[in-house]
Design a protein around this motif. Structure first.
Motif, PDB file in Angstrom:
ATOM      1  N   ARG A   1      16.736  40.254  77.853  1.00 19.85           N
ATOM      2  CA  ARG A   1      17.264  38.992  77.306  1.00 19.85           C
ATOM      3  C   ARG A   1      18.712  38.809  77.732  1.00 19.85           C
ATOM      4  NH1 ARG A   1      14.382  40.356  72.063  1.00 19.85           N
ATOM      5  NH2 ARG A   1      12.572  39.010  72.161  1.00 19.85           N
TER       6      ARG A   1
ATOM      7  N   TRP B   1      19.088  30.874  74.928  1.00 23.97           N
ATOM      8  CA  TRP B   1      18.673  31.662  73.767  1.00 23.97           C
ATOM      9  C   TRP B   1      17.288  31.214  73.286  1.00 23.97           C
ATOM     10  CZ3 TRP B   1      18.656  35.965  71.550  1.00 23.97           C
ATOM     11  CH2 TRP B   1      18.174  36.109  70.249  1.00 23.97           C
TER      12      TRP B   1
ATOM     13  N   ARG C   1      14.376  34.021  73.003  1.00 21.47           N
ATOM     14  CA  ARG C   1      14.374  34.614  71.659  1.00 21.47           C
ATOM     15  C   ARG C   1      13.015  35.156  71.233  1.00 21.47           C
ATOM     16  NH1 ARG C   1      13.684  30.009  67.284  1.00 21.47           N
ATOM     17  NH2 ARG C   1      12.560  28.569  68.616  1.00 21.47           N
TER      18      ARG C   1
ATOM     19  N   TRP D   1      15.709  43.747  74.674  1.00 26.67           N
ATOM     20  CA  TRP D   1      17.003  43.118  74.395  1.00 26.67           C
ATOM     21  C   TRP D   1      17.863  43.073  75.649  1.00 26.67           C
ATOM     22  CZ3 TRP D   1      21.497  45.597  75.409  1.00 26.67           C
ATOM     23  CH2 TRP D   1      21.443  46.981  75.564  1.00 26.67           C
TER      24      TRP D   1
ATOM     25  N   LEU E   1      20.270  35.707  79.876  1.00 24.46           N
ATOM     26  CA  LEU E   1      21.391  34.903  79.380  1.00 24.46           C
ATOM     27  C   LEU E   1      22.618  35.068  80.267  1.00 24.46           C
ATOM     28  CD1 LEU E   1      20.997  35.450  75.535  1.00 24.46           C
ATOM     29  CD2 LEU E   1      20.504  33.373  76.839  1.00 24.46           C
TER      30      LEU E   1
ATOM     31  N   VAL F   1      23.872  27.774  76.827  1.00 22.08           N
ATOM     32  CA  VAL F   1      23.709  29.045  76.116  1.00 22.08           C
ATOM     33  C   VAL F   1      22.605  28.917  75.068  1.00 22.08           C
ATOM     34  CG1 VAL F   1      24.833  30.674  74.540  1.00 22.08           C
ATOM     35  CG2 VAL F   1      26.063  29.822  76.556  1.00 22.08           C
TER      36      VAL F   1
END
Length: 154
Positions: free
Chosen positions: A130, A117, A121, A127, A134, A113
């Motif tokens: 992302r 990230w 990032r 968003w 993830l 994780v």
């Protein structure tokens, strides 16, 4: 270094889960198996990096480039140190090997994780993109766990 950390973390997770599913391995057996697997993975990644360099640049890596390749791999090993610490504690009698393996699996999933990230990032993506990246990484981590459970009848 993120690519190498992902390879090493997934390889470590698969080994830790396989060991946890094989009865009651000792801490020493687990340390040896994990160490040999990671050594093999590091050699495979090193070979792939050198061959990729040759294909792309049509030459062998320079001494500086070789130091960079090796340095990246050594740095990536730091990302999988926790299972060795946990299994070392088990070897010292602080934990049972089985508990150390389960704690290692949790730590490796958390590491995936964090790696994910770090990868997204600063990326110039939305968003929700992302979140998709993830989420895909989480699904792949769970797939490793699921495959190990299927392989060991758990």
């Amino acid at each position: 270094m993120l690519k190498e950390r992902i390879y090493l973390t997934f390889a470590s997770l698969a080994v830790v889960l396989a060991l946890a599913g094989h009865g009651r391995p000792t801490a020493g057996e687990s340390l040896a198996t994990l160490g040999v697997t990671l050594a093999g993975t590091v050699l495979a990644v090193f070979t792939a990096d050198v061959i990729s360099h040759i294909v792309v640049h049509e030459s062998l890596p320079t001494r500086t480039e070789m130091r960079h390749i090796v340095g990246t791999l050594v740095g990536a090993l730091g990302g999988v140190a926790v299972p060795f610490v946990f299994l070392g504690l088990a070897a010292a009698g602080v934990w049972e090997a089985e508990r150390a393996l389960h704690a290692s699996a949790v730590a490796l999933i958390v590491a995936l994780v964090v790696i994910g990230w770090l990868a997204v990032r600063r990326a110039r993506i939305t968003w929700w993109q992302r979140l998709v990246v993830l989420g895909a990484e989480a699904v792949l981590g769970l797939a490793v766990i699921g495959l190990q459970l299927v392989a060991h009848g758990g």
